[in-house]
Write a protein that holds these residues in place. Structure first.
Motif, PDB file in Angstrom:
ATOM      1  N   THR A  39       0.798  -1.084   0.053  1.00  0.00           N
ATOM      2  CA  THR A  39      -0.050   0.114  -0.105  1.00  0.00           C
ATOM      3  C   THR A  39       1.108   1.224  -0.028  1.00  0.00           C
ATOM      4  O   THR A  39       2.358   1.214  -0.100  1.00  0.00           O
ATOM      5  CB  THR A  39      -0.920   0.110   1.280  1.00  0.00           C
ATOM      6  OG1 THR A  39      -1.856   1.124   1.003  1.00  0.00           O
ATOM      7  CG2 THR A  39      -0.329   0.180   2.498  1.00  0.00           C
ATOM      8  N   GLN A  40       0.402   2.300   0.213  1.00  0.00           N
ATOM      9  CA  GLN A  40       1.115   3.696   0.020  1.00  0.00           C
ATOM     10  C   GLN A  40       0.860   4.702   1.128  1.00  0.00           C
ATOM     11  O   GLN A  40      -0.429   4.633   1.492  1.00  0.00           O
ATOM     12  CB  GLN A  40       0.921   4.356  -1.198  1.00  0.00           C
ATOM     13  CG  GLN A  40       1.531   3.827  -2.596  1.00  0.00           C
ATOM     14  CD  GLN A  40       0.457   3.126  -3.012  1.00  0.00           C
ATOM     15  OE1 GLN A  40      -0.835   2.994  -3.099  1.00  0.00           O
ATOM     16  NE2 GLN A  40       0.723   1.720  -3.719  1.00  0.00           N
ATOM     17  N   PHE A  41       1.718   5.306   1.927  1.00  0.00           N
ATOM     18  CA  PHE A  41       1.386   6.137   2.921  1.00  0.00           C
ATOM     19  C   PHE A  41       2.000   7.476   2.530  1.00  0.00           C
ATOM     20  O   PHE A  41       2.658   7.653   1.772  1.00  0.00           O
ATOM     21  CB  PHE A  41       2.246   5.586   4.008  1.00  0.00           C
ATOM     22  CG  PHE A  41       1.968   4.301   4.667  1.00  0.00           C
ATOM     23  CD1 PHE A  41       0.873   4.002   5.572  1.00  0.00           C
ATOM     24  CD2 PHE A  41       2.706   3.118   3.865  1.00  0.00           C
ATOM     25  CE1 PHE A  41       0.450   2.743   5.787  1.00  0.00           C
ATOM     26  CE2 PHE A  41       2.481   1.801   4.586  1.00  0.00           C
ATOM     27  CZ  PHE A  41       1.471   1.461   5.630  1.00  0.00           C
ATOM     28  N   LYS A  42       1.102   8.273   3.121  1.00  0.00           N
ATOM     29  CA  LYS A  42       1.139  10.004   2.902  1.00  0.00           C
ATOM     30  C   LYS A  42       1.530  10.365   4.307  1.00  0.00           C
ATOM     31  O   LYS A  42       0.940   9.948   5.263  1.00  0.00           O
ATOM     32  CB  LYS A  42      -0.054  10.354   2.183  1.00  0.00           C
ATOM     33  CG  LYS A  42       0.082  11.798   1.597  1.00  0.00           C
ATOM     34  CD  LYS A  42      -1.267  12.340   1.269  1.00  0.00           C
ATOM     35  CE  LYS A  42      -1.801  13.249   2.384  1.00  0.00           C
ATOM     36  NZ  LYS A  42      -3.108  13.715   2.277  1.00  0.00           N
ATOM     37  N   TYR A  43       2.400  11.434   4.209  1.00  0.00           N
ATOM     38  CA  TYR A  43       2.709  12.223   5.609  1.00  0.00           C
ATOM     39  C   TYR A  43       2.375  13.734   5.392  1.00  0.00           C
ATOM     40  O   TYR A  43       2.359  14.085   4.321  1.00  0.00           O
ATOM     41  CB  TYR A  43       3.986  12.077   5.781  1.00  0.00           C
ATOM     42  CG  TYR A  43       4.904  10.828   5.840  1.00  0.00           C
ATOM     43  CD1 TYR A  43       4.227   9.729   6.701  1.00  0.00           C
ATOM     44  CD2 TYR A  43       6.054  10.617   5.049  1.00  0.00           C
ATOM     45  CE1 TYR A  43       4.688   8.408   6.406  1.00  0.00           C
ATOM     46  CE2 TYR A  43       6.377   9.273   5.100  1.00  0.00           C
ATOM     47  CZ  TYR A  43       5.825   8.239   5.924  1.00  0.00           C
ATOM     48  OH  TYR A  43       6.277   7.067   5.783  1.00  0.00           O
ATOM     49  N   SER A  44       1.989  14.238   6.550  1.00  0.00           N
ATOM     50  CA  SER A  44       1.202  15.764   6.575  1.00  0.00           C
ATOM     51  C   SER A  44       1.551  16.137   7.837  1.00  0.00           C
ATOM     52  O   SER A  44       1.876  15.496   8.952  1.00  0.00           O
ATOM     53  CB  SER A  44       0.206  15.748   6.049  1.00  0.00           C
ATOM     54  OG  SER A  44      -0.898  15.141   6.702  1.00  0.00           O
ATOM     55  N   VAL A  97       9.654  17.414  21.065  1.00  0.00           N
ATOM     56  CA  VAL A  97       8.508  16.559  20.564  1.00  0.00           C
ATOM     57  C   VAL A  97       8.391  16.627  19.158  1.00  0.00           C
ATOM     58  O   VAL A  97       8.199  17.705  18.813  1.00  0.00           O
ATOM     59  CB  VAL A  97       7.354  16.748  21.430  1.00  0.00           C
ATOM     60  CG1 VAL A  97       6.256  15.551  20.847  1.00  0.00           C
ATOM     61  CG2 VAL A  97       7.438  16.440  22.837  1.00  0.00           C
ATOM     62  N   LEU A  98       8.357  15.644  18.365  1.00  0.00           N
ATOM     63  CA  LEU A  98       8.118  15.740  16.797  1.00  0.00           C
ATOM     64  C   LEU A  98       6.868  14.822  16.623  1.00  0.00           C
ATOM     65  O   LEU A  98       6.925  13.836  17.070  1.00  0.00           O
ATOM     66  CB  LEU A  98       9.148  15.304  16.222  1.00  0.00           C
ATOM     67  CG  LEU A  98      10.738  15.760  16.383  1.00  0.00           C
ATOM     68  CD1 LEU A  98      11.535  14.939  15.522  1.00  0.00           C
ATOM     69  CD2 LEU A  98      10.680  17.254  16.353  1.00  0.00           C
ATOM     70  N   SER A  99       5.983  15.605  15.728  1.00  0.00           N
ATOM     71  CA  SER A  99       4.881  14.605  15.447  1.00  0.00           C
ATOM     72  C   SER A  99       4.497  14.923  13.623  1.00  0.00           C
ATOM     73  O   SER A  99       4.848  15.855  13.234  1.00  0.00           O
ATOM     74  CB  SER A  99       3.868  15.323  16.171  1.00  0.00           C
ATOM     75  OG  SER A  99       3.551  16.331  16.133  1.00  0.00           O
ATOM     76  N   MET A 100       3.712  13.929  13.473  1.00  0.00           N
ATOM     77  CA  MET A 100       3.338  14.131  12.076  1.00  0.00           C
ATOM     78  C   MET A 100       2.157  13.147  11.802  1.00  0.00           C
ATOM     79  O   MET A 100       1.903  12.036  12.427  1.00  0.00           O
ATOM     80  CB  MET A 100       4.554  13.546  11.362  1.00  0.00           C
ATOM     81  CG  MET A 100       4.308  13.602   9.670  1.00  0.00           C
ATOM     82  SD  MET A 100       5.975  13.101   8.834  1.00  0.00           S
ATOM     83  CE  MET A 100       6.167  11.463   9.138  1.00  0.00           C
ATOM     84  N   ASP A 101       1.225  13.402  10.708  1.00  0.00           N
ATOM     85  CA  ASP A 101       0.078  12.624  10.353  1.00  0.00           C
ATOM     86  C   ASP A 101       0.537  11.682   9.241  1.00  0.00           C
ATOM     87  O   ASP A 101       1.413  11.850   8.409  1.00  0.00           O
ATOM     88  CB  ASP A 101      -1.131  13.242   9.763  1.00  0.00           C
ATOM     89  CG  ASP A 101      -1.607  14.072  10.816  1.00  0.00           C
ATOM     90  OD1 ASP A 101      -1.718  13.827  11.929  1.00  0.00           O
ATOM     91  OD2 ASP A 101      -2.084  15.268  10.592  1.00  0.00           O
ATOM     92  N   VAL A 102       0.152  10.424   9.472  1.00  0.00           N
ATOM     93  CA  VAL A 102       0.428   9.366   8.539  1.00  0.00           C
ATOM     94  C   VAL A 102      -1.037   8.839   8.082  1.00  0.00           C
ATOM     95  O   VAL A 102      -1.649   8.570   8.748  1.00  0.00           O
ATOM     96  CB  VAL A 102       1.207   8.143   9.188  1.00  0.00           C
ATOM     97  CG1 VAL A 102       1.702   7.174   8.171  1.00  0.00           C
ATOM     98  CG2 VAL A 102       2.491   8.538   9.829  1.00  0.00           C
ATOM     99  N   THR A 103      -1.038   8.640   6.789  1.00  0.00           N
ATOM    100  CA  THR A 103      -2.348   8.250   6.083  1.00  0.00           C
ATOM    101  C   THR A 103      -2.049   7.193   5.229  1.00  0.00           C
ATOM    102  O   THR A 103      -1.037   7.199   4.411  1.00  0.00           O
ATOM    103  CB  THR A 103      -3.119   9.403   5.350  1.00  0.00           C
ATOM    104  OG1 THR A 103      -3.019  10.424   6.295  1.00  0.00           O
ATOM    105  CG2 THR A 103      -4.217   8.814   4.544  1.00  0.00           C
ATOM    106  N   ASN A 104      -2.834   5.951   5.286  1.00  0.00           N
ATOM    107  CA  ASN A 104      -2.755   4.940   4.428  1.00  0.00           C
ATOM    108  C   ASN A 104      -3.683   5.443   3.124  1.00  0.00           C
ATOM    109  O   ASN A 104      -4.834   5.550   3.411  1.00  0.00           O
ATOM    110  CB  ASN A 104      -3.292   3.669   5.284  1.00  0.00           C
ATOM    111  CG  ASN A 104      -2.984   2.353   3.901  1.00  0.00           C
ATOM    112  OD1 ASN A 104      -2.947   2.659   2.929  1.00  0.00           O
ATOM    113  ND2 ASN A 104      -3.223   1.163   4.525  1.00  0.00           N
ATOM    114  N   ARG A 105      -3.027   5.806   2.094  1.00  0.00           N
ATOM    115  CA  ARG A 105      -3.799   5.984   0.903  1.00  0.00           C
ATOM    116  C   ARG A 105      -3.730   5.149  -0.126  1.00  0.00           C
ATOM    117  O   ARG A 105      -4.219   5.351  -1.322  1.00  0.00           O
ATOM    118  CB  ARG A 105      -3.126   7.384   0.230  1.00  0.00           C
ATOM    119  CG  ARG A 105      -1.991   7.441  -0.017  1.00  0.00           C
ATOM    120  CD  ARG A 105      -1.760   8.970  -0.619  1.00  0.00           C
ATOM    121  NE  ARG A 105      -0.065   8.825  -1.154  1.00  0.00           N
ATOM    122  CZ  ARG A 105       0.195   8.507  -2.194  1.00  0.00           C
ATOM    123  NH1 ARG A 105      -0.620   8.194  -2.999  1.00  0.00           N
ATOM    124  NH2 ARG A 105       1.750   8.597  -2.475  1.00  0.00           N
TER     125      ARG A 105
END
Ligand code: BGC
Length: 738
Positions: free
Chosen positions: A619-624, A636-644
């Motif tokens: 599958t492919q993942f997207k970061y934002s 602290v570091l953070s990020m959204d990960v989406t399975n697209r």
């Protein structure tokens, strides 16, 4: 000398037994289990004679040993090392066994002994999963305990500075945070079963060529930011009862008598409380080693004299080594035994639940396989294929494993002798059978690949062809180069030409070159995959498992990209601990310094074949929405990960920080990662807290970590060379204890 020792031990044992039997509750130390390991150990050591203390400080090989013709020591279960303990005080014998991938059985000394073979440590590192490391550690600890073993010589965390090293498979990659985390949790798992684990080989044991003759030269501050940091983190996370030094020298002094490494860094700065053992036959002196901090001579049969036997006693009696230091040495051994519960919960012969342990081996292999290439969705294969051709690497019988002291040989393995002492071992997990099970209606045929033309003919017209290509590596010998041996590159070329639907499955200790990469649509790195490797490979090939492994080590295009493109010719030196080298030499690790692996490529502007952290999925993942926030001193570091994509899958988003300043700067360093399983369309915010040492330089002048005030580049992405998400963060100046 030995006879005197045996006699005095014998008479002491009788006195001890008598004391025990007349006064059952008697013990020099408190039996209150809540009493701290320190206090109990202190009391036990106080009650010991000098001979009893000394008896804890040197171990023999625990199986019949050809040099000196020594039989298996009385009381030894049959494993790498043995010391008799102090039975009259309830201090158990040390029964020491290799190593990080399961319980070894050297020369089949324990006939019919079976053990679970876990995937290589490199493969474990490719899971990026501390929990799997912990579970694997528990498997090893449970099996060791059930075989009468109370010390596991596991825990290899040497950074991969030399991708050709024969022992890379025993280590956990080229990054200190990853190595320290995975290594630390594996150790923790072993010790949760009341078995001591070591961490090894301390330190800078980067190659096998001339391992007993080489000095690993690197500045102290630089070592602190790289190899030593891996040990520091593994020790913090795993609290290993013992640290094993290495064969090599560090900056011109054997690591087993290196006061900087042992007294100053390990026991001083890191406040390490366990014991420091040498590698087998790697003790080089009595007084110098004892005063530098070595607590135990291991594999004494390999040394010209027993340095920590009578000579140590004499050194104490003559005041060259203080009685306090002797007590400290004994105390450290005993303390670790108490601390892990090896005294209160001694090993007990027991049945092993191999089925349950195989599940851990399988999960590790499934998650450690790295999908390197998948053009035109060649994978996953359809279960309805009619004809599948498998070629090479005994894929009909099993999966390859790495050789040397860490070798685990479960019953049913295919064992192919290389010479009278060494064999290649294939663990009994047949890829052929597993592939047949995934595609029950297919005709699955196997060819050895020895005859390239025959293999290519067989491949023609098949619905899928899978070439298994292997690189066998072993302790004591480095690979001569990064090429697959035995003409396998030509085999792959010929088969791919005959059939474009060719997938290559690599079974290697570490990185290899892939001159055929543009001619095959799909490549899997399957490392040494252990007890259920065949099933795991088949699972990924057919999509039952969505691949999620990430490279824990950088794959170069070729040797010219390495900090040291050519290696010393192994035939000019020795790696054997039995042989005194004719000539000593050094390897200059100041070339790359702390910029090991991906950091070297970034610094030099080189593009590797595959970078650290790389791995594909079905599958492919997207970061934002990358954010870097400071909460007081916390970063602290953070990020959204989406399975697209369309399949459920696990992703390993990674965070890196670089200090771009010319003076105090550093290249990008991995400062954290997460592993998230996401259904298609789902998003999760991942968050990591950065260990301040990862954004600091080590300042030798002040013996301290130093975070320089300034603006730091934060980036995130899928691997060390694909980090499109960027932000900046300001950090204040700060000094941290070493
Ligand atoms: C290896 C160690 C191992 C020891 C005992 C040495 O040759 O370097 O890693 O634990 O042997 O087998």
């Amino acid at each position: 000398m030995k006879i005197t020792n045996l006699r005095s031990c014998f008479s002491l044992a009788i006195v001890g037994a008598a004391l025990f039997s007349v006064n059952h509750g008697w013990a020099a130390y408190s039996t209150d289990h809540k009493d701290s390991a320190d206090r109990r150990a202190e009391a036990a050591v106080k009650a010991m004679t000098i001979d009893e203390k000394i008896s804890l400080l040197h171990t023999q090989v625990g199986f019949p040993f050809p040099i000196g013709n020594t039989p298996k020591p009385d009381g030894a279960v049959g494993s790498a090392g043995y010391a008799p303990g102090v039975p009259r005080l309830g201090i158990p014998a040390l029964q020491e066994s290799d190593a990080s991938m399961g319980v070894a059985n050297p020369s089949n000394i324990r006939p019919n002994d079976n053990a679970t073979a876990l995937p290589s440590s490199m493969m474990l590192a490719a899971t990026f999963d501390p929990e799997l490391a912990y579970q694997g550690g528990r498997v090893i600890g449970t099996e060791a305990h059930a075989k009468g073993i109370n010390v596991m010589l596991a825990g290899g965390v040497n950074l991969v500075r030399e991708p050709r090293s024969g022992r890379n498979f025993e280590n956990v990659g080229d990054d200190p945070l990853l190595a320290g985390t995975v290594g630390g949790y594996a150790i923790k798992g072993i010790q949760s079963k009341h078995v001591v684990s070591t961490v090894k080989h301390y330190a800078l044991n980067a190659q096998e060529t001339g391992r007993v003759a080489v000095s690993s030269d690197i500045k102290e501050g630089t070592a602190r930011e790289s190899d030593l940091l891996a040990f520091e983190l593994a020790i913090e996370k795993g609290q290993p009862g013992s640290v094993m030094t290495s064969y090599n020298q560090y900056n011109g002094t054997y690591t087993s008598e290196n006061a900087f490494l042992i007294n100053q860094v390990l026991k001083g700065d890191w406040k390490y409380k366990g014991w420091v053992m040498s590698d087998w036959g790697a003790t080089a002196s009595t007084e110098k080693a004892a005063l530098a901090g070595l607590d135990q001579e291991s594999g004494e049969n390999l040394d010209p004299i027993i340095y920590f036997g009578e000579p140590l006693k004499k050194a104490v009696q003559e005041g060259r080594v203080s009685p306090e230091r002797l007590d400290d040495m004994a105390m450290r051994v005993v303390r670790s035994l108490f601390a892990v519960g090896a005294v209160d919960h001694p090993p007990k012969l027991a049945d092993i639940d191999f089925k349950a342990h195989a599940k851990v081996a399988k999960a590790t292999a499934e998650q450690g396989i790295v999908l390197l290439k998948n053009d035109r969705n060649q994978l996953p294969l359809s279960r309805t294929l009619r004809r599948i051709v498998l070629i090479g690497s005994h894929a009909d019988a099993g999966v390859l494993s790495g050789g040397g002291s860490a070798q685990v040989t479960p019953i049913g393995s295919l064992v192919l002798p290389v010479d009278p002492y060494v064999s290649q071992v294939y663990h009994p997990s047949s890829p052929l059978k597993a592939i047949q099970a995934e595609a029950p209606r297919a005709q699955v045929v196997y060819d050895s690949g020895e005859d390239i033309q025959r293999a290519a003919r067989l491949a023609k017209g098949a619905d899928a062809v899978i070439v298994f290509a292997q690189q066998w590596t072993t302790e004591g010998v480095d690979a001569p180069n990064l090429s697959l041996p035995d003409n396998q590159d030509a085999l792959i070329e010929a088969v791919a030409k005959a059939n474009p639907r060719t997938t290559v499955v690599l079974e290697t200790g570490g990185p290899v070159k892939m001159p055929w990469l543009n001619r095959v649509p799909a490549v899997l790195e399957a490392w040494y995959s252990g007890a259920k490797g065949g099933e795991a490979i088949a699972g990924v090939l057919f999509g039952r498992v969505n691949p999620s492994g990430r490279l824990p080590v950088t794959f170069p295009q070729d040797e010219s990209q390495l900090p040291r493109p050519t290696m010393r010719d192994p035939s000019t030196t020795t790696s054997s601990p039995f042989v005194i080298p004719d000539e000593f030499f050094s390897e200059n690790y100041n070339i790359e310094g702390a910029d090991v692996g991906y950091k070297w490529y970034e610094r030099e502007g080189k593009k590797p074949l595959f970078p650290f952290g790389y791995g594909l999925s079905y599958t492919q993942f997207k970061y934002s929405n990358l954010r870097a926030e400071t909460h007081g001193r916390k970063l602290v570091l953070s990020m959204d990960v989406t399975n697209r994509g369309k399949a459920k899958g696990i992703d390993t988003p990674q965070f890196y920080i670089e200090n771009p300043s010319r003076k105090n700067g550093f290249t990008s360093r991995l400062v954290g990662w997460d592993r998230v399983e996401l259904k298609p369309g789902h998003t999760k915010r991942v968050k990591v807290t950065v260990d301040p040492r990862l954004v600091a330089r080590f300042d030798e002048r002040f013996n301290s970590w130093h975070i320089h005030a300034g603006s730091y580049n934060v980036s995130a992405g899928a691997n060390a060379m694909d980090r499109p998400h960027k932000t900046r963060v300001r950090l204040d100046e700060r000094y941290l204890a070493p």
